[in-house]
Write an enzyme that holds these catalytic residues in place. Structure first.
Site, PDB file in Angstrom:
ATOM      1  N   ASP A 146       0.721  -0.708   0.029  1.00 57.22           N
ATOM      2  CA  ASP A 146      -0.454   0.161   0.371  1.00 57.22           C
ATOM      3  C   ASP A 146       1.038   1.183  -0.179  1.00 57.22           C
ATOM      4  O   ASP A 146       1.804   0.763   0.509  1.00 57.22           O
ATOM      5  CB  ASP A 146      -1.336   0.086   1.278  1.00 57.22           C
ATOM      6  CG  ASP A 146      -1.606  -0.723   1.023  1.00 57.22           C
ATOM      7  OD1 ASP A 146      -2.245  -1.683   0.457  1.00 57.22           O
ATOM      8  OD2 ASP A 146      -2.093  -1.001   2.609  1.00 57.22           O
ATOM      9  N   ILE A 147       0.819   2.296  -1.028  1.00 56.00           N
ATOM     10  CA  ILE A 147       1.374   3.198  -0.903  1.00 56.00           C
ATOM     11  C   ILE A 147       1.401   4.211   0.351  1.00 56.00           C
ATOM     12  O   ILE A 147       2.639   4.206   0.999  1.00 56.00           O
ATOM     13  CB  ILE A 147       0.513   5.008  -2.126  1.00 56.00           C
ATOM     14  CG1 ILE A 147       0.607   4.323  -3.155  1.00 56.00           C
ATOM     15  CG2 ILE A 147       1.279   5.966  -1.736  1.00 56.00           C
ATOM     16  CD1 ILE A 147       0.576   4.161  -4.585  1.00 56.00           C
ATOM     17  N   THR A 187       0.338 -21.698  -1.917  1.00 58.59           N
ATOM     18  CA  THR A 187       1.288 -21.115  -1.159  1.00 58.59           C
ATOM     19  C   THR A 187       1.686 -19.781  -2.342  1.00 58.59           C
ATOM     20  O   THR A 187       2.797 -19.031  -1.420  1.00 58.59           O
ATOM     21  CB  THR A 187       2.782 -21.424  -0.882  1.00 58.59           C
ATOM     22  OG1 THR A 187       3.352 -22.128  -2.628  1.00 58.59           O
ATOM     23  CG2 THR A 187       1.735 -23.053  -0.672  1.00 58.59           C
ATOM     24  N   VAL A 240     -11.468 -20.325  12.969  1.00 56.38           N
ATOM     25  CA  VAL A 240     -12.024 -21.601  14.532  1.00 56.38           C
ATOM     26  C   VAL A 240     -12.949 -20.560  14.490  1.00 56.38           C
ATOM     27  O   VAL A 240     -13.358 -19.739  13.863  1.00 56.38           O
ATOM     28  CB  VAL A 240     -10.983 -21.115  15.452  1.00 56.38           C
ATOM     29  CG1 VAL A 240     -10.020 -22.259  15.203  1.00 56.38           C
ATOM     30  CG2 VAL A 240     -10.443 -20.133  15.731  1.00 56.38           C
ATOM     31  N   GLY A 356     -24.791   6.394  20.119  1.00 55.50           N
ATOM     32  CA  GLY A 356     -24.900   7.238  18.192  1.00 55.50           C
ATOM     33  C   GLY A 356     -25.039   8.290  18.188  1.00 55.50           C
ATOM     34  O   GLY A 356     -24.694   8.894  19.555  1.00 55.50           O
ATOM     35  N   CYS A 383     -25.490   5.121  27.003  1.00 57.68           N
ATOM     36  CA  CYS A 383     -24.996   6.789  26.229  1.00 57.68           C
ATOM     37  C   CYS A 383     -26.349   7.260  25.626  1.00 57.68           C
ATOM     38  O   CYS A 383     -26.683   7.697  26.303  1.00 57.68           O
ATOM     39  CB  CYS A 383     -23.607   6.649  25.071  1.00 57.68           C
ATOM     40  SG  CYS A 383     -22.341   8.877  24.737  1.00 57.68           S
ATOM     41  N   GLN A 387     -29.749   8.699  27.192  1.00 56.03           N
ATOM     42  CA  GLN A 387     -29.684   9.748  26.659  1.00 56.03           C
ATOM     43  C   GLN A 387     -31.450   9.918  26.190  1.00 56.03           C
ATOM     44  O   GLN A 387     -32.282  10.342  26.430  1.00 56.03           O
ATOM     45  CB  GLN A 387     -29.678  10.712  26.021  1.00 56.03           C
ATOM     46  CG  GLN A 387     -27.530  11.281  26.869  1.00 56.03           C
ATOM     47  CD  GLN A 387     -26.974  11.956  24.995  1.00 56.03           C
ATOM     48  OE1 GLN A 387     -27.180  11.762  24.675  1.00 56.03           O
ATOM     49  NE2 GLN A 387     -25.998  11.840  25.977  1.00 56.03           N
ATOM     50  N   HIS A 517     -19.379   3.980  28.195  1.00 58.59           N
ATOM     51  CA  HIS A 517     -19.775   3.052  27.796  1.00 58.59           C
ATOM     52  C   HIS A 517     -19.014   1.257  28.109  1.00 58.59           C
ATOM     53  O   HIS A 517     -18.002   1.301  28.313  1.00 58.59           O
ATOM     54  CB  HIS A 517     -18.536   3.060  26.456  1.00 58.59           C
ATOM     55  CG  HIS A 517     -19.186   3.772  25.429  1.00 58.59           C
ATOM     56  ND1 HIS A 517     -20.461   3.389  24.673  1.00 58.59           N
ATOM     57  CD2 HIS A 517     -19.670   5.388  25.462  1.00 58.59           C
ATOM     58  CE1 HIS A 517     -20.703   4.685  23.559  1.00 58.59           C
ATOM     59  NE2 HIS A 517     -20.765   5.631  24.125  1.00 58.59           N
ATOM     60  N   GLU A 519     -18.608  -1.833  27.871  1.00 60.63           N
ATOM     61  CA  GLU A 519     -19.025  -2.969  27.112  1.00 60.63           C
ATOM     62  C   GLU A 519     -16.460  -2.799  26.987  1.00 60.63           C
ATOM     63  O   GLU A 519     -16.904  -3.695  25.836  1.00 60.63           O
ATOM     64  CB  GLU A 519     -19.284  -2.794  25.336  1.00 60.63           C
ATOM     65  CG  GLU A 519     -19.356  -1.105  24.981  1.00 60.63           C
ATOM     66  CD  GLU A 519     -19.868  -0.019  24.493  1.00 60.63           C
ATOM     67  OE1 GLU A 519     -20.141  -0.081  26.094  1.00 60.63           O
ATOM     68  OE2 GLU A 519     -19.954   0.726  24.255  1.00 60.63           O
TER      69      GLU A 519
HETATM   70  N1  GLN Z   1     -24.318  11.731  20.116  1.00 64.60           N
HETATM   71  C1  GLN Z   1     -24.493  12.058  21.974  1.00 64.60           C
HETATM   72  C2  GLN Z   1     -23.202  12.923  22.593  1.00 64.60           C
HETATM   73  O1  GLN Z   1     -22.334  13.118  21.901  1.00 64.60           O
HETATM   74  C3  GLN Z   1     -24.165  10.059  22.544  1.00 64.60           C
HETATM   75  C4  GLN Z   1     -22.788   9.530  22.412  1.00 64.60           C
HETATM   76  C5  GLN Z   1     -22.636   8.034  22.140  1.00 64.60           C
HETATM   77  O2  GLN Z   1     -23.231   7.618  22.640  1.00 64.60           O
HETATM   78  N2  GLN Z   1     -21.396   8.104  22.193  1.00 64.60           N
HETATM   79  O3  GLN Z   1     -23.741  12.997  24.381  1.00 64.60           O
END
Ligand code: GLN
Length: 540
Positions: A146-147, A187, A240, A356, A383, A387, A517, A519
């Site tokens: 890749d360049i 190969t 796997v 989001g 998040c 809201q 978050h 997760e």
């Molecule tokens: N858009 C929302 C904010 O900026 C939530 C951001 C998110 O869900 N990571 O506060």
């Protein structure tokens, strides 16, 4: 001194370099070494923070507040080592730094060039933030040739020359396609990819060959001979059914032993793979032991990589609960009425509204919250999802019909609004409406205090937690009482008591919204308590 392993890729992209790097790091860690994974990304963005998840998958946030490539999530999940800002380098950052120096006059009249200025900067970045690690595994994004990757190949070649070849290992990941009509693994692409790498002065020391089956001894010897690598260092990266089986698959072929041998480290001691083997058993059990269905009501539903950490966290929690978690991706842009919400969610054991940005699909998200609330279905808002849950209560129960987030509209009552000032490590951070988009959110780990007697505190088993954030807007704490009178309690706040971080509904089976978050901190051996509890509630 740290030993460096550079991982490059050839033939095609998407072979799983990130997981390969993470799995090798896990094996070295299991041998008692201190490891760190890094990622070099040749694109020009300063970080993936401003990129669409459709382009680049999820943006992974570190404790120290960097927006990074999703591979850093794999590194953390496989090694348990928290990533740092300095673990993800992009060409954008490199040029930013070079150009800042140029403007400052640091180059004293010299012509600023890719070699040596850009390559020197890359080498400095590679060594930055490394303390007493035994191994630094550095993955180069993209494929050889890749360049935009060329300055990186030149830099790692120089790096090896300067550190001493014995302190640096080059590992190359390629593809062995199986041709059904010939009945064999081919190969040639691997040979050509290695020749390509050699043309930049890099001789790989180990080859990792991705294929849908193990290669035979003939193929191994052929690759070794033509690519100038010992046969024991040609490893099958065989497909796997679960990525967490990969460390054991590599170990079974002696990969970590070969790495130790290369660096002249003792090899007589076996790595401690108990947790990996234990997890494998648990996941095979969970796979065949019933399932729960969670509907994820979001926007980027056609690209699961956009929610990588989320699906991993649900998976970890499923394994912990001894059950399979099936994800139903629901595009909320297609949900405009309660009937449509019912159709989308009636078979779900739980509903999750993830993070989001932007107004598209928000009406559907609020209908998802309402459906979960009214039907006593376990609900998890993350998040943006939190809201939405707050706005749903404000609109439908408190009666503020125009309750809105200022991200979505300038009109209406801004219950969720832009935060312009907050505290980070004893300092005040400020933003305005006109601040840049990149890197200006509330980012990284922030402490949060949990209310006594709350479900969330019971789940965490402690009062003070630290979770990672990535958002610009906050729930305005002046609505706390109105929410409370309508069944939604703020049970977690920033230590100064100003920022609502967690809401829950005690009258509901399981209804929790978090401004952060969780997760991002879930790992296979340490599944996140909120996800474990959510899956448990879905099971019931
Ligand atoms: N858009 C929302 C904010 O900026 C939530 C951001 C998110 O869900 N990571 O506060």
């Amino acid at each position: 001194m740290a030993r460096y392993i550079f991982i490059t890729g050839g033939v095609v992209s998407s072979l799983g370099k990130g997981i390969a790097s993470a799995a090798l790091a896990a094996l070295l860690k299991a041998r008692g070494y201190k490891v760190r994974n890094k990622k070099l990304d040749p694109y020009l963005n300063v970080d993936p923070g401003t990129m669409s998840p459709y382009q680049h998958g999820e943006c992974y946030v570190t404790d120290d507040g960097a927006e990074t490539d999703l591979d850093l999530g794999h590194y953390e999940r496989f090694t348990g080592v928290s990533s740092k800002k300095s673990d993800n380098i992009t060409t954008g950052q490199i040029y930013w730094s070079v150009l800042t120096k140029e403007r400052r006059g640091d180059y004293l009249g010299g012509t600023v060039q890719v070699i040596p200025h850009v390559t020197n900067e890359i080498k400095d970045f590679i060594a930055a933030g490394v303390d007493d690690e035994d191994f630094v595994l550095c993955e180069l994004g993209g494929t050889v040739g890749d360049i935009e990757g060329l300055p990186y190949l030149e830099s790692i070649r120089q790096f090896a020359n300067e550190k001493g070849r014995e302190n640096v290992m080059f590992m190359h990941l390629t593809l062995l396609p199986y041709i059904p009509t010939a009945g064999e693994l081919k190969t040639k692409p691997t040979q050509q990819s290695v020749h390509n790498l050699l043309s930049y002065g890099i001789q790989p020391d180990m080859l990792l060959c991705r294929a849908d089956r193990y290669m035979g001894e003939d193929e191994r010897r052929k690759i070794a001979l033509f690519c100038n690598v010992k046969p024991e260092r040609v490893i099958s990266a065989v497909d796997v059914d679960n990525i967490y089986k990969i460390p054991c698959v590599y170990h079974g072929q002696g990969m970590d032993q070969q790495v130790c041998e290369y660096f002249k480290l003792p090899i007589n001691q076996e790595p401690n793979l108990c947790s990996w083997e234990g997890f494998e058993k648990k996941l095979d059990f969970a796979k065949n032991n019933g399932k729960v269905r969670v509907a994820i009501a979001g926007k980027y539903v056609v690209l699961p990589d956009a929610y990588k950490s989320l699906s991993e966290a649900l998976f970890h929690a499923g394994v912990e609960n001894g059950t399979k978690v099936e994800i139903d991706w629901v595009n909320t842009e297609e949900i405009n009425t309660m009937e449509e919400a019912k159709k989308a969610f009636e078979n779900a054991d739980g509903i999750l509204v993830p993070g989001g940005f932007g107004s598209r699909g928000t009406d559907g998200k609020m209908l998802a919250v309402q459906y979960a609330r009214e039907n006593n279905i376990p609900f998890f808002g993350i998040c943006f999802g939190m809201q939405m849950a707050v706005l749903e209560t404000m609109r439908n129960l408190v009666g503020v019909r125009d309750a809105v987030s200022s991200e979505l509209s300038k009109e209406g009552t801004p219950v969720v609004s832009l935060i312009t000032e907050w505290e980070k490590d004893g300092r005040i951070e400020t933003r305005t409406k006109n601040s840049d988009m990149g890197g200006t959110m509330r980012l990284g780990g922030y402490p949060c205090h949990l209310e006594d007697g709350s479900k969330t505190k019971e789940i965490y088993g402690e009062s003070d937690i630290c979770e990672r954030h990535r958002h610009r807007y906050e729930v305005n704490n002046k609505y706390e009482n109105a929410l409370k009178e309508n069944g939604m309690i703020v049970v977690g706040k920033s230590p100064d008591g100003l920022l609502p971080e967690i809401v829950e509904r005690p009258d509901h089976k399981w209804f929790i919204g978090v401004q952060f978050h969780p997760e991002l901190r879930s790992r296979p051996f340490e599944p996140h308590p909120l996800f474990v509890s959510f899956v448990d509630a879905m099971k019931k």
